[in-house]
Design an enzyme around this catalytic site. Structure first.
Site, PDB file in Angstrom:
ATOM      1  N   PRO A   1       2.270   9.869  -0.697  1.00 11.98           N
ATOM      2  CA  PRO A   1       0.894  10.258  -0.467  1.00 11.98           C
ATOM      3  C   PRO A   1       0.237   9.630   0.759  1.00 11.98           C
ATOM      4  O   PRO A   1       0.419   8.452   1.045  1.00 11.98           O
ATOM      5  CB  PRO A   1       0.169   9.799  -1.745  1.00 11.98           C
ATOM      6  CG  PRO A   1       1.090   8.849  -2.404  1.00 11.98           C
ATOM      7  CD  PRO A   1       2.475   9.250  -2.011  1.00 11.98           C
ATOM      8  N   ASN A   2      -0.506  10.486   1.450  1.00 13.36           N
ATOM      9  CA  ASN A   2      -1.332  10.140   2.610  1.00 13.36           C
ATOM     10  C   ASN A   2      -0.546   9.913   3.899  1.00 13.36           C
ATOM     11  O   ASN A   2      -1.148   9.736   4.959  1.00 13.36           O
ATOM     12  CB  ASN A   2      -2.229   8.925   2.316  1.00 13.36           C
ATOM     13  CG  ASN A   2      -3.199   9.218   1.193  1.00 13.36           C
ATOM     14  OD1 ASN A   2      -3.899  10.211   1.242  1.00 13.36           O
ATOM     15  ND2 ASN A   2      -3.220   8.386   0.170  1.00 13.36           N
TER      16      ASN A   2
ATOM     17  N   ARG B   1      -6.065   7.988  10.958  1.00 11.38           N
ATOM     18  CA  ARG B   1      -6.896   6.803  10.687  1.00 11.38           C
ATOM     19  C   ARG B   1      -5.997   5.573  10.574  1.00 11.38           C
ATOM     20  O   ARG B   1      -4.782   5.676  10.492  1.00 11.38           O
ATOM     21  CB  ARG B   1      -7.680   6.997   9.388  1.00 11.38           C
ATOM     22  CG  ARG B   1      -8.876   7.942   9.561  1.00 11.38           C
ATOM     23  CD  ARG B   1      -9.820   7.897   8.369  1.00 11.38           C
ATOM     24  NE  ARG B   1     -10.326   6.546   8.119  1.00 11.38           N
ATOM     25  CZ  ARG B   1     -10.110   5.870   6.991  1.00 11.38           C
ATOM     26  NH1 ARG B   1      -9.394   6.389   6.022  1.00 11.38           N
ATOM     27  NH2 ARG B   1     -10.596   4.661   6.837  1.00 11.38           N
TER      28      ARG B   1
ATOM     29  N   TYR C   1      -0.856   1.471  10.799  1.00 14.13           N
ATOM     30  CA  TYR C   1       0.247   2.436  10.755  1.00 14.13           C
ATOM     31  C   TYR C   1       0.612   3.041  12.109  1.00 14.13           C
ATOM     32  O   TYR C   1       1.508   3.873  12.195  1.00 14.13           O
ATOM     33  CB  TYR C   1      -0.083   3.552   9.751  1.00 14.13           C
ATOM     34  CG  TYR C   1      -0.348   3.022   8.359  1.00 14.13           C
ATOM     35  CD1 TYR C   1       0.649   2.338   7.652  1.00 14.13           C
ATOM     36  CD2 TYR C   1      -1.590   3.163   7.747  1.00 14.13           C
ATOM     37  CE1 TYR C   1       0.419   1.821   6.390  1.00 14.13           C
ATOM     38  CE2 TYR C   1      -1.835   2.652   6.477  1.00 14.13           C
ATOM     39  CZ  TYR C   1      -0.833   1.983   5.809  1.00 14.13           C
ATOM     40  OH  TYR C   1      -1.065   1.477   4.555  1.00 14.13           O
TER      41      TYR C   1
ATOM     42  N   ASN D   1       9.846   6.565   1.540  1.00 12.33           N
ATOM     43  CA  ASN D   1       8.634   5.762   1.668  1.00 12.33           C
ATOM     44  C   ASN D   1       7.689   6.298   0.588  1.00 12.33           C
ATOM     45  O   ASN D   1       6.994   7.295   0.807  1.00 12.33           O
ATOM     46  CB  ASN D   1       8.008   5.902   3.058  1.00 12.33           C
ATOM     47  CG  ASN D   1       6.790   4.999   3.210  1.00 12.33           C
ATOM     48  OD1 ASN D   1       6.252   4.487   2.220  1.00 12.33           O
ATOM     49  ND2 ASN D   1       6.353   4.798   4.442  1.00 12.33           N
TER      50      ASN D   1
ATOM     51  N   ALA E   1       1.763   4.668  -1.685  1.00 11.74           N
ATOM     52  CA  ALA E   1       1.077   3.952  -2.776  1.00 11.74           C
ATOM     53  C   ALA E   1       1.867   3.984  -4.086  1.00 11.74           C
ATOM     54  O   ALA E   1       1.756   3.062  -4.904  1.00 11.74           O
ATOM     55  CB  ALA E   1      -0.313   4.546  -2.985  1.00 11.74           C
TER      56      ALA E   1
ATOM     57  N   GLU F   1      14.585   2.052   0.563  1.00 13.20           N
ATOM     58  CA  GLU F   1      13.118   2.102   0.550  1.00 13.20           C
ATOM     59  C   GLU F   1      12.637   1.706   1.942  1.00 13.20           C
ATOM     60  O   GLU F   1      13.175   0.752   2.519  1.00 13.20           O
ATOM     61  CB  GLU F   1      12.619   1.092  -0.492  1.00 13.20           C
ATOM     62  CG  GLU F   1      11.119   0.899  -0.534  1.00 13.20           C
ATOM     63  CD  GLU F   1      10.724  -0.291  -1.434  1.00 13.20           C
ATOM     64  OE1 GLU F   1      11.604  -1.024  -1.939  1.00 13.20           O
ATOM     65  OE2 GLU F   1       9.508  -0.483  -1.608  1.00 13.20           O
TER      66      GLU F   1
ATOM     67  N   HIS G   1       9.060   1.115   4.607  1.00 14.74           N
ATOM     68  CA  HIS G   1       7.617   1.023   4.808  1.00 14.74           C
ATOM     69  C   HIS G   1       7.346   0.808   6.285  1.00 14.74           C
ATOM     70  O   HIS G   1       8.077   0.068   6.955  1.00 14.74           O
ATOM     71  CB  HIS G   1       7.015  -0.130   3.999  1.00 14.74           C
ATOM     72  CG  HIS G   1       7.196   0.071   2.532  1.00 14.74           C
ATOM     73  ND1 HIS G   1       6.458   0.983   1.820  1.00 14.74           N
ATOM     74  CD2 HIS G   1       8.071  -0.482   1.666  1.00 14.74           C
ATOM     75  CE1 HIS G   1       6.869   0.973   0.560  1.00 14.74           C
ATOM     76  NE2 HIS G   1       7.852   0.097   0.438  1.00 14.74           N
TER      77      HIS G   1
ATOM     78  N   ARG H   1       0.659  -8.260   3.262  1.00 11.65           N
ATOM     79  CA  ARG H   1      -0.649  -7.642   3.034  1.00 11.65           C
ATOM     80  C   ARG H   1      -1.195  -8.085   1.661  1.00 11.65           C
ATOM     81  O   ARG H   1      -0.941  -9.193   1.231  1.00 11.65           O
ATOM     82  CB  ARG H   1      -0.510  -6.123   3.162  1.00 11.65           C
ATOM     83  CG  ARG H   1      -0.048  -5.703   4.579  1.00 11.65           C
ATOM     84  CD  ARG H   1       0.106  -4.209   4.718  1.00 11.65           C
ATOM     85  NE  ARG H   1      -1.168  -3.518   4.529  1.00 11.65           N
ATOM     86  CZ  ARG H   1      -1.260  -2.183   4.397  1.00 11.65           C
ATOM     87  NH1 ARG H   1      -0.166  -1.430   4.443  1.00 11.65           N
ATOM     88  NH2 ARG H   1      -2.450  -1.618   4.220  1.00 11.65           N
TER      89      ARG H   1
END
Ligand code: CA2
Length: 143
Positions: free
Chosen positions: A9-10, A17, A22, A73, A76, A97, A99, A106
């Site tokens: 998601p996103n 943004r 990112y 990836n 969330a 996996e 990211h 973070r």
């Protein structure tokens, strides 16, 4: 060799943004980079992005018997989804996996990864290179 690359998601909002976290490049740029890398590696790749947990579970199930590796990836869902973890375990396809950001430096909640309980390797914090590093890893180990 055939690799399925899944983005959660996103991630379709990349470049729009939060460029400080990112980067400035878009999801289309990420897809172009992965496709070019696959061509260079002489492998085939399928790209999939969804904002829906169930759609990601369906895609993982569909990969059974088709994909030799998965690069995911989960965004969330990394930190919440037992359903995605169970789907990966069910199909038992070698998985990395990835990211874009360094999740370990973070917020505390980003340090928890359900998918990481199945993935044999995690590449985090290398920007878009996390994806190509995972592709190299899977090819070297499973091709
Ligand atoms: O660093 C990563 O790749 C993440 O998987 C990205 C996820 C985040 O929830 C993970 O903890 C780490 C968030 C993806 C959202 O991407 C956006 C892109 C542009 C604008 C807003 C969000």
């Amino acid at each position: 060799m055939h690799i399925l690359v899944i983005n959660g998601p996103n991630l379709n909002m990349l470049g729009i943004r939060e460029p400080d976290i990112y980067g400035k490049n878009t999801y289309a740029d990420l897809c172009d980079m992965i496709s070019a890398k696959a061509e260079e590696m002489n492998i085939t790749v399928e790209l999939f992005q969804s904002n829906h947990e169930g759609a990601i579970v369906d895609k993982i199930q569909e990969a059974y018997g088709k994909a030799d590796g998965i690069v995911i990836n989960p965004a969330a869902y990394t930190h919440t989804s037992v359903a995605i973890l169970d789907a990966l375990k069910a199909v038992a396809i070698p998985t990395c996996e990835v990211h874009i950001s360094d999740v370990n430096s973070r917020e505390e909640f980003r340090k928890i990864s359900y998918v990481g309980l199945y993935a044999e390797k995690t590449f985090a914090g290398y920007g878009f290179d996390s994806y190509t590093m995972a592709m190299d890893y899977l090819k070297e180990k499973y091709n």
